[in-house]
Design an enzyme around this catalytic site. Sequence first.
Site, PDB file in Angstrom:
ATOM      1  N   PHE A   1       0.876  -1.160   0.000  1.00  0.00           N
ATOM      2  CA  PHE A   1       0.000   0.000   0.000  1.00  0.00           C
ATOM      3  C   PHE A   1       0.915   1.212   0.000  1.00  0.00           C
ATOM      4  O   PHE A   1       2.064   1.103   0.425  1.00  0.00           O
ATOM      5  CB  PHE A   1      -0.882  -0.027   1.250  1.00  0.00           C
ATOM      6  CG  PHE A   1      -2.347   0.007   0.960  1.00  0.00           C
ATOM      7  CD1 PHE A   1      -2.898  -0.834   0.005  1.00  0.00           C
ATOM      8  CD2 PHE A   1      -3.189   0.878   1.645  1.00  0.00           C
ATOM      9  CE1 PHE A   1      -4.267  -0.805  -0.255  1.00  0.00           C
ATOM     10  CE2 PHE A   1      -4.543   0.906   1.392  1.00  0.00           C
ATOM     11  CZ  PHE A   1      -5.085   0.069   0.449  1.00  0.00           C
TER      12      PHE A   1
ATOM     13  N   GLN B   1      -7.355  15.056   4.371  1.00  0.00           N
ATOM     14  CA  GLN B   1      -6.702  14.331   3.274  1.00  0.00           C
ATOM     15  C   GLN B   1      -7.524  14.450   1.992  1.00  0.00           C
ATOM     16  O   GLN B   1      -8.704  14.124   1.968  1.00  0.00           O
ATOM     17  CB  GLN B   1      -6.544  12.846   3.624  1.00  0.00           C
ATOM     18  CG  GLN B   1      -5.793  12.099   2.523  1.00  0.00           C
ATOM     19  CD  GLN B   1      -5.496  10.650   2.910  1.00  0.00           C
ATOM     20  OE1 GLN B   1      -6.389   9.808   2.980  1.00  0.00           O
ATOM     21  NE2 GLN B   1      -4.239  10.371   3.180  1.00  0.00           N
TER      22      GLN B   1
ATOM     23  N   LEU C   1     -14.366   8.044  -5.350  1.00  0.00           N
ATOM     24  CA  LEU C   1     -12.988   7.689  -5.663  1.00  0.00           C
ATOM     25  C   LEU C   1     -12.839   6.899  -6.958  1.00  0.00           C
ATOM     26  O   LEU C   1     -13.627   6.014  -7.249  1.00  0.00           O
ATOM     27  CB  LEU C   1     -12.399   6.841  -4.542  1.00  0.00           C
ATOM     28  CG  LEU C   1     -12.100   7.536  -3.227  1.00  0.00           C
ATOM     29  CD1 LEU C   1     -11.171   6.670  -2.402  1.00  0.00           C
ATOM     30  CD2 LEU C   1     -11.490   8.908  -3.434  1.00  0.00           C
TER      31      LEU C   1
ATOM     32  N   GLU D   1      -6.772   4.219  -6.543  1.00  0.00           N
ATOM     33  CA  GLU D   1      -5.359   4.473  -6.787  1.00  0.00           C
ATOM     34  C   GLU D   1      -4.779   3.414  -7.727  1.00  0.00           C
ATOM     35  O   GLU D   1      -3.778   3.643  -8.406  1.00  0.00           O
ATOM     36  CB  GLU D   1      -4.633   4.406  -5.438  1.00  0.00           C
ATOM     37  CG  GLU D   1      -3.329   5.123  -5.408  1.00  0.00           C
ATOM     38  CD  GLU D   1      -3.084   5.782  -4.052  1.00  0.00           C
ATOM     39  OE1 GLU D   1      -3.976   6.491  -3.572  1.00  0.00           O
ATOM     40  OE2 GLU D   1      -2.006   5.599  -3.506  1.00  0.00           O
TER      41      GLU D   1
ATOM     42  N   HIS E   1     -11.319  13.365   1.406  1.00  0.00           N
ATOM     43  CA  HIS E   1     -11.474  11.929   1.591  1.00  0.00           C
ATOM     44  C   HIS E   1     -11.515  11.520   3.057  1.00  0.00           C
ATOM     45  O   HIS E   1     -12.249  10.618   3.434  1.00  0.00           O
ATOM     46  CB  HIS E   1     -10.302  11.238   0.900  1.00  0.00           C
ATOM     47  CG  HIS E   1     -10.322   9.747   0.980  1.00  0.00           C
ATOM     48  ND1 HIS E   1     -11.445   9.013   0.694  1.00  0.00           N
ATOM     49  CD2 HIS E   1      -9.367   8.854   1.314  1.00  0.00           C
ATOM     50  CE1 HIS E   1     -11.164   7.729   0.843  1.00  0.00           C
ATOM     51  NE2 HIS E   1      -9.922   7.608   1.248  1.00  0.00           N
TER      52      HIS E   1
END
Lengths: 295, 625
Positions: free
Chosen positions: B153, B267, B287, B290, B385
């Site tokens: 991560f 964030q 979202l 990522e 977020h």
Amino acid sequence: MSTQVPEQQAEETEAEQSAQAHEQTPQQKRQDKKRERQEDAAKRLQEEEQRREMDADDTYHLKVFRFDPEVAAKQEPRFDDFYVPFEKGMTVLDALMYARDHYDSSLTFRHSCRQAVCGSDALFVNGSQRLGCQTQLSDLEEPVRIEPLPHQDVVKDLVVDMEHFYEQMHSVQPYFDPEETPEGEQRQSKENHEKIKMSTRCIWCAACMSSCNIAAGDNEYLGPAAINKAYRFAMDEREGENRMQERMEIVEQNHGVWRCQTQFSCTNVCPKDIPLTEHIQELKREAVKRNLKFW
Amino acid sequence: MVPTDRNAEAVDRVAGADRDAVGAAADHDVDIDVDYEEVSVPVLVVGAGAAGARAAIALRQNGVEPLVIGKRDHGDAHTTWAAGGVNAALGTHDPEDDWTIHAADTFDEGHFVNDPTAVELVAREMPDRIRELADWGMPFDRTPEGDIDQRYFGAQSYRRTCFVGDRTGEAMLDTLVAKAQELEIPYRDNVMVTRLLSDGERVHGAVAYDMEDGGFVLFRADAVVLAAGGFSAVYDRHSSRDEENNGDGPALAYEAGATLMDTEFVQFHPTGMVQDPDWEDDWGGRLVTEAVRGEGGRLFNADGERFMEKYSPEQMELDARDVVARAIAREVREGRGTENGGVFLDISHREREFVERRLPRMYERFKSLGIDLAEEPVEVAPTAHYTMGGVDVDFRTGETGVAGLYAVGETVAGVHGANRLGGNSLAETVAIGKLVGDHVAGAVASMGEGESHDEEGHGALPDGLRALAERGFRALADLEASDGDVAPEELHAELGRLMDDCAGILRDEARLHEGLDRLRELRDRTGDLQVDGDRTSLDFEYAVDLAFSFTMAEAILRGALVREESRGAHFRSDFPERSESWRKNVLVRRGDLGMALSTRPAGLPSEAVQEAIDEGHELSYHHLE
């Protein structure tokens, strides 16, 4: 279009209000006036919008089941028509919310997460159990018929009583209960994880139970969701042999797995694609295997 | 999704107000009786996500019965939106990982203003919490050897993130709720707390209303645990549902006398969706994982430039979240954004089969919106977020400084410092949730000597607080009757734009002042609210949320104004560097004249963790799968 409150009743309410007017506080009066104004405005707006939208091409015609034991005019079940302007990506739940917000604030249905996680909005849409938030209007034939889940008592409009379903779920003791907890990490083989993976996806929406003909005729039948829960734990190797035996006894009872006639209706409606019928069959095979052992 | 016993203990119906108690209050409509239900419990847990559930389980296991209340249907909480995973230094693949390195990574990302007790507790306890969740049946993905699988991560030195496919939060909440059910912990769904019953020093319960039937509820409790989420939804572009994370958790605590901390640290995830005017559902801010960048996705501005070459030629699109988010914000602010205020994220250079296989959920979502991810770019822009700030608590106990009031989860500040490591929010909920539950159980058990008790054995409600509760109910009735011209949703939308404009990714003094001015104007307009619908309506809920959101918005603006440096997620273009003298936390208290701000030096990591920090562990992007 929906006219849930008969005029007579509205008049009575007004008469009552004026009789009590002298006792009312300024705040209550304010509230009453506001309510009247809002009702008038809402009615006008509703009529206008409905007229406009019935003419438009890109509206969807919904036929929605209505019932309310507490309102005289709705004690007799009926269908109300709503014409909802269509937008790209609109779901059945979006359409119901539109109808409630624009035409009839008394239209009642359950919903919460809007992303197929909470399991609140299972409905009977054009003759099949589906989640409202997961069903695109554009995939449906018009008029779109929206009803509460069959084979469950209707509380109001599209809301059904889930108590019986929950009782069946609880009866299989749906908690992980390993015989021994190791010092360090509870290991599980990848194969075993894969085997139970789909069964852990249940969101308790009761679509399967509602679709099942057997459950409809036998109120004590555990039903697909509860049997799937039992499968999830019985097939988990980490619980151990004794616990598995106990779990097998639960699903082998009179109203357990043997009632299933493999019609696959539960599997077909499951919004999480859990292979319910397969899981039930596997428990049957396991039961046979175990019983053979003792002969 | 999973029902439990809904019978809260000791429910009695109180018809009409207690005149004597109300007598003191010279309220204009004091003569109106309010009907309310009264519920008495030892511990009230406000919030039914992972943090609340874990605290409740600890309470029950210690012999105290909590009542868990939530604003939504059962099993529906924002925890389910956490997809990627939960961190624990298990070392499944990388045996050299240990809890001190997890703590070091957390400090690095948090820019050393984290609370050391909190960080070390989470890092040290997580392996046990993960094993415990596995013991309770959480279906973690497994390695071929049967161990709990772990993946890389962002900004973590080793593979430390445990996961259940891409639905980790959902599976975690499901597991915790099943455990709560096994322990027969009572839940009550669809009820919203609007104020805590506090005399400024002690909390005795809460004022609430039932969102299904509109009824008022007075909860009396010896202790209240707030686990009600954060406040990122005060921004217009945010990744939560509109009516969630609007700040009720921390604002309730603040109003009850607790202190807020580090509220300026918000964030921003670099790639949120940009709303297309044609879409029926509001997707703005949701979202785009990522992983799209992880699988090779490239960012382009409206002029077709791959702009990350300017900002981060080495790591390009895969630099830290705050770096990429700032780069996108700059491009848009300097006029190189799309007409909807975003940039393009493009993975169409990959084979269709690759995109479908590696990014199934994203591919499907965009397909349903008429966009083919394998053929065309999507518009993205940063989105609020997660809020690192919140209630200032003592991480040895969960105490807020107001007796009887505890807090846990995104509602509190401390674990994440100036920026949060992905996978640490779920970790915080269970690690701190257990601690708080254990502690509250002990505190409640030793309570009561010398205090007055009612027939159920709970502390009686002081008269003044009953009057306060009844004023609270009347205020809600008045709010419902509001018949002005301003829709609550409109004020929320304006607040969101204000926050995007003035306290977004790039901040400076002038803008922050402008934000405070605009906020004042918005507050004035609440005198003219129009609430459309009764107390079961979404409109009423939005109206109730307004006060909470305003409080948290002001705390963000004031905190950001005071912190004259750039650190982690907080960037001041007039103070673009991190300043050593600012290794401090900003505290927000309720003063006589509104918010009173002060600072406190941040604590130091323990020796073991400092050693791990000094070793300079780092993720190498070449290792990414």
